[in-house]
Design a protein around this motif. Structure first.
Motif, PDB file in Angstrom:
ATOM      1  N   ARG A 196       3.840  -0.065   5.571  1.00 32.09           N
ATOM      2  CA  ARG A 196       3.203   0.984   4.776  1.00 32.09           C
ATOM      3  C   ARG A 196       4.149   2.157   4.539  1.00 32.09           C
ATOM      4  O   ARG A 196       4.004   2.866   3.555  1.00 32.09           O
TER       5      ARG A 196
ATOM      6  N   PRO B 171      -1.324   6.756  -2.424  1.00 34.52           N
ATOM      7  CA  PRO B 171      -1.340   7.148  -3.845  1.00 34.52           C
ATOM      8  C   PRO B 171      -1.955   6.032  -4.687  1.00 34.52           C
ATOM      9  O   PRO B 171      -1.410   4.932  -4.779  1.00 34.52           O
ATOM     10  N   ARG B 172      -3.150   6.337  -5.298  1.00 31.74           N
ATOM     11  CA  ARG B 172      -3.829   5.317  -6.110  1.00 31.74           C
ATOM     12  C   ARG B 172      -4.142   5.827  -7.521  1.00 31.74           C
ATOM     13  O   ARG B 172      -4.887   5.211  -8.265  1.00 31.74           O
TER      14      ARG B 172
ATOM     15  N   VAL C 180       2.478   4.212   1.508  1.00 28.81           N
ATOM     16  CA  VAL C 180       2.412   3.823   0.084  1.00 28.81           C
ATOM     17  C   VAL C 180       1.022   3.373  -0.343  1.00 28.81           C
ATOM     18  O   VAL C 180       0.758   3.204  -1.526  1.00 28.81           O
ATOM     19  N   THR C 181       0.101   3.156   0.564  1.00 23.47           N
ATOM     20  CA  THR C 181      -1.241   2.718   0.156  1.00 23.47           C
ATOM     21  C   THR C 181      -2.104   3.895  -0.262  1.00 23.47           C
ATOM     22  O   THR C 181      -3.152   3.719  -0.864  1.00 23.47           O
TER      23      THR C 181
ATOM     24  N   MET D 156      -2.216   6.121 -10.158  1.00 26.22           N
ATOM     25  CA  MET D 156      -1.520   5.505 -11.286  1.00 26.22           C
ATOM     26  C   MET D 156      -2.133   4.162 -11.646  1.00 26.22           C
ATOM     27  O   MET D 156      -1.569   3.101 -11.422  1.00 26.22           O
ATOM     28  N   ARG D 157      -3.351   4.205 -12.163  1.00 24.44           N
ATOM     29  CA  ARG D 157      -3.989   2.947 -12.558  1.00 24.44           C
ATOM     30  C   ARG D 157      -4.862   3.214 -13.770  1.00 24.44           C
ATOM     31  O   ARG D 157      -4.735   4.258 -14.389  1.00 24.44           O
ATOM     32  N   TRP D 158      -5.747   2.240 -14.074  1.00 28.09           N
ATOM     33  CA  TRP D 158      -6.514   2.362 -15.320  1.00 28.09           C
ATOM     34  C   TRP D 158      -7.168   3.698 -15.392  1.00 28.09           C
ATOM     35  O   TRP D 158      -7.760   4.117 -16.244  1.00 28.09           O
TER      36      TRP D 158
END
Lengths: 663, 100
Positions: free
Chosen positions: B26, B95-96, B92-93, B98-100
């Motif tokens: 991670r 930051p979320r 790294v788990t 940057m997605r739809w």
């Protein structure tokens, strides 16, 4: 007086140009609003009067100098130069017919504009610049149409005339009925013009020329094609000529308000009365018949087209006259009489009576303008009442209107020696003479003869109801006549209604108009191609019969309605209802438009919305929804991407290995 | 001379270790180190084949790859500093966005 030939051409160019110039000036000035009322009136009257004087000069020159070669063209301009396609040109064509017509148009327009001083300016109407701008544009378009030297140019100005009538019928556009009548006039005539446009295109494709004169005219091309037995556009030449003639006739039937496209004209009475006078006497409605006269040499090549013209005319003459019998609105009576009288002109043309048609066109222009202006005088005196049952007893209160209206009425009724008698008799004579050669002309002839007493009856009914008996309303008791803007037009037109018939009083041996128009050439032409008579000799039996019928109808109408104080027509309910409902044709056309065309359009619309749009929507929905589902792959967690990449590389390596045969 | 198969096996081993680390750890810095392992496994392969074939081109290529890897590390570490400022850790788990 002799003018240089070049000068004569300039005169011809100026005749339509002046009203157009006045239109431009008034249009520019109308930004000043009501303050421009007086200049607008002055510009309109001045320009049209100048055109009238120039037209008179032109007519006088052509009449006194038969040696001037006609037709000649003025202001010839090339629109599309030759090359592979045939050339299209624009130009003004001057010949006796267009000179006579120009005088009719400008004379009636001038008098109508003078009368407008009383009817429009005197009543403090608003929007006068708009009124005078439209009137000058209307007159200018009609004059340009009259001088058109080819079918396409004629079509352009034909359309412009239709546009102007739309603007003027809807002059009081705040009134829903006027706006609706304007739309109806535009759409119904446009329905006919559609055929005209197809006819123009067809003629051009078939014969490669649309010109009205010269060696390469449409007529000579069509004649040559028929003589050579050519096949054009897949049909033989004579069928093609018939098709062109019938397609052009579509536009004529619309504009000249012939059955079955006559329904716009009675509604068009919603416009101001001077506009009605102009439309009915000299411009809009006259354009249709004039076009047939102009292209007479084309029609004379096709016996079928000639018969169709005669049948449409004969039927319309009687059909419209019967409806005029029961109308209570004075303008409605005149409207139906217009339709009926143009029917006579069509009958004359179809029967080969070229002079008769032009002669009746001229006479009708004068007496119908007179009747409309007389009606306008009455309407203003009665504060915009048009119902004849609210008139009566106006004879002593409005003497000038009474006497001039009487002259117009007698001309319309066909009583000798008023103008309508001479020309109507010639129309019937043409049908009778050529019925010997073409028995099918007997039916239109019979219809035309039957319409004579009917016409006389409704005319005198109208006259008696309006002017005789007791005043039937307070307004009628206090009616007062206007000043010189009323007396001058009524006086001039009243005099013309008495004397204009003598221009070609054939039974008295006067054939001035016929000779001037060079009609004998056309009779010879019709004789060659149709087997019609090449000359018409006076038939006194017909003369006496027609006159007797007219007298009978007129006297009956006068006696029955002289002291009438209630509508007599109530005695014949079923018949009058059919007549008052205008033979149910208006309703049928409305139903056709609403239930047929509108409903059909709804179906087409539904197909468009459901099927076509549905397919398009399905494509976009699929893309959107699959995109919506697929974007979930983007989790935003960087480790997931790494896993997918690693997994994919492994799968790719395995695939390459397996397919490559290395494992 | 050591046969090339030894180098290839060693390089495959290092690559697998690096990939395992990238997929399982991670901590961003550790993942970056694992990525370096994978990269250098590839470099090792190239150098080995270059020596075996006696072609110096491969060795020059690796020198370039090393230089670019150093620059890439600088960029990666810069990103990690920003991530640390935002989240207080370099996991790294977390930051979320940057997605739809």
């Amino acid at each position: 007086m002799t003018l240089e030939p070049g000068l004569l051409e300039n005169v011809a160019v100026l005749i339509p140009l002046l009203p157009f110039a006045a239109f431009a000036v008034i249009l520019a000035g109308s930004t000043y609003g009501d303050r421009f009322d007086l200049p607008a009136t002055a510009f309109a009257i001045a320009s049209v009067t100048a055109s009238l004087l120039l037209s008179l000069v032109l007519l006088a020159e052509l009449y006194t100098h038969p040696e001037i070669p006609t037709p000649f063209t003025a202001a010839e301009a090339t629109w599309t130069a030759g090359g592979a396609a045939p050339e299209l040109t624009f130009g003004l064509m001057v010949d006796p017919l267009s000179a006579v017509m120009a005088v009719i148009v400008t004379l009636v327009a001038t008098l109508v504009l003078v009368f407008s001083l009383y009817y429009m300016n005197g009543e403090d109407e608003s929007g006068l610049p708009r009124y005078y701008a439209s009137m000058t544009l209307f007159t200018g378009s009609m004059l340009a149409f009259v001088f058109s030297d080819n079918l396409l140019m004629a079509f352009f100005f034909f359309e412009l005339i239709g546009l102007c009538s739309y603007i003027l019928i809807g002059f009081w556009y705040q009134t829903p009925s006027a706006a609706s009548a304007a739309k109806k006039a535009f759409l119904v005539t446009r329905f006919g013009d559609y055929f005209f446009l197809v006819g123009v295109a067809f003629a051009f494709a078939a014969f490669g020329t649309l010109s009205f004169h010269g060696d390469t005219s449409l007529f000579t091309a069509a004649e040559a094609a028929i003589d050579a037995g050519d096949t054009v556009l897949g049909v033989d030449a004579s069928t093609a000529v018939t098709l062109v003639a019938l397609l052009v006739l579509g536009g004529v039937i619309g504009k000249s308000a012939q059955f079955p496209l006559h329904t716009w004209l009675p509604d068009a009475m919603e416009g101001p009365t001077p506009v009605s006078a102009l439309i009915h006497a000299a411009t809009m409605v006259a354009a249709g018949v004039y076009l047939v006269a102009r292209t007479f040499e084309l029609y004379a090549l096709s016996p079928t087209a000639m018969l169709v013209v005669a049948y449409v005319g004969g039927f319309t003459a009687l059909f419209a006259a019967t409806m005029a019998l029961v109308m209570d609105d004075i303008k409605q009576v005149l409207a139906y009489s217009t339709i009926s009288q143009y029917g006579y002109m069509m009958l004359a043309l179809g029967a080969g009576g070229y002079t008769a048609a032009v002669f009746h066109l001229a006479n009708h222009a004068f007496f119908k303008a007179l009747l409309f202006l007389g009606a306008g005088s009455v309407i203003i005196a009665l504060h915009h009442k048009q119902d004849m049952w609210e008139m009566g007893g106006l004879r002593s209160r409005m003497p000038v209107t009474y006497w001039t209206f009487l002259a117009g009425a007698l001309a319309l009724a066909g009583i000798a020696p008023f103008s309508g008698f001479w020309s109507k008799d010639e129309a019937l004579l043409a049908a009778l003479t050529n019925a010997a050669n073409e028995p099918l002309l007997l039916a239109p002839l019979a219809l035309g003869v039957l319409a004579v007493p009917v016409t006389a009856f409704y005319t005198m009914r109208m006259h008696a109801l309006t002017f005789h008996g007791e005043a039937r309303s307070e307004a009628a008791e206090e009616a007062e006549e206007g000043g010189w803007p009323v007396y001058l037009p009524l006086g001039v037109l009243g005099a013309l209604a008495v004397v204009s018939g003598f221009a070609n009083a054939a039974p008295l041996g006067v054939k001035e108009l016929s000779g001037f128009l060079g009609a004998s050439d056309l009779y010879g032409y019709a004789a060659t191609h149709l087997g019609y008579a090449d000359a018409f000799t006076v038939n006194y039996a017909l003369l006496v019969v027609a006159l007797a019928l007219a007298f009978a109808g007129a006297i009956a109408g006068y006696l029955l309605y002289r002291d009438a104080d209630e509508p007599l027509k109530r005695r014949f309910d079923p018949v009058t209802e059919a007549l008052e409902r205008r033979y149910y044709l208006d309703g049928a056309q409305t139903r056709f438009a609403e239930d047929g065309v509108l409903e059909g359009s709804r179906w087409v619309n539904r197909f468009d919305v459901d099927v076509v749009d549905g397919l398009v929507d399905a494509v976009s929905t699929t893309a959107l929804q699959s995109g919506d589902a697929l974007r979930r792959v983007q989790t935003g967690v960087v480790r997931d991407y790494a896993a997918v990449i690693a997994f994919s590389v492994v799968v790719l390596a395995l695939l390459v290995g397996l397919l490559g045969g290395w494992i | 001379m050591v046969p090339p198969s030894y180098y290839v096996l060693l390089s495959a081993l290092i690559f697998a270790i690096g990939l395992y680390g990238v997929l399982t750890r991670r901590n961003a810095v550790v993942i970056l180190m694992c990525v370096e392992l994978m990269l250098n496994a590839a470099n090792l392969n190239i150098v080995a084949f270059a020596a075996y074939l006696g072609d110096v081109t491969g060795q020059i290529l690796v020198l370039f790859a090393l230089a670019i890897a150093a620059a890439e590390v600088a960029v990666g570490l810069g990103i990690f500093i920003l991530v640390y400022r935002e989240y207080g850790t370099v996991d790294v788990t977390l930051p979320r966005g940057m997605r739809w």
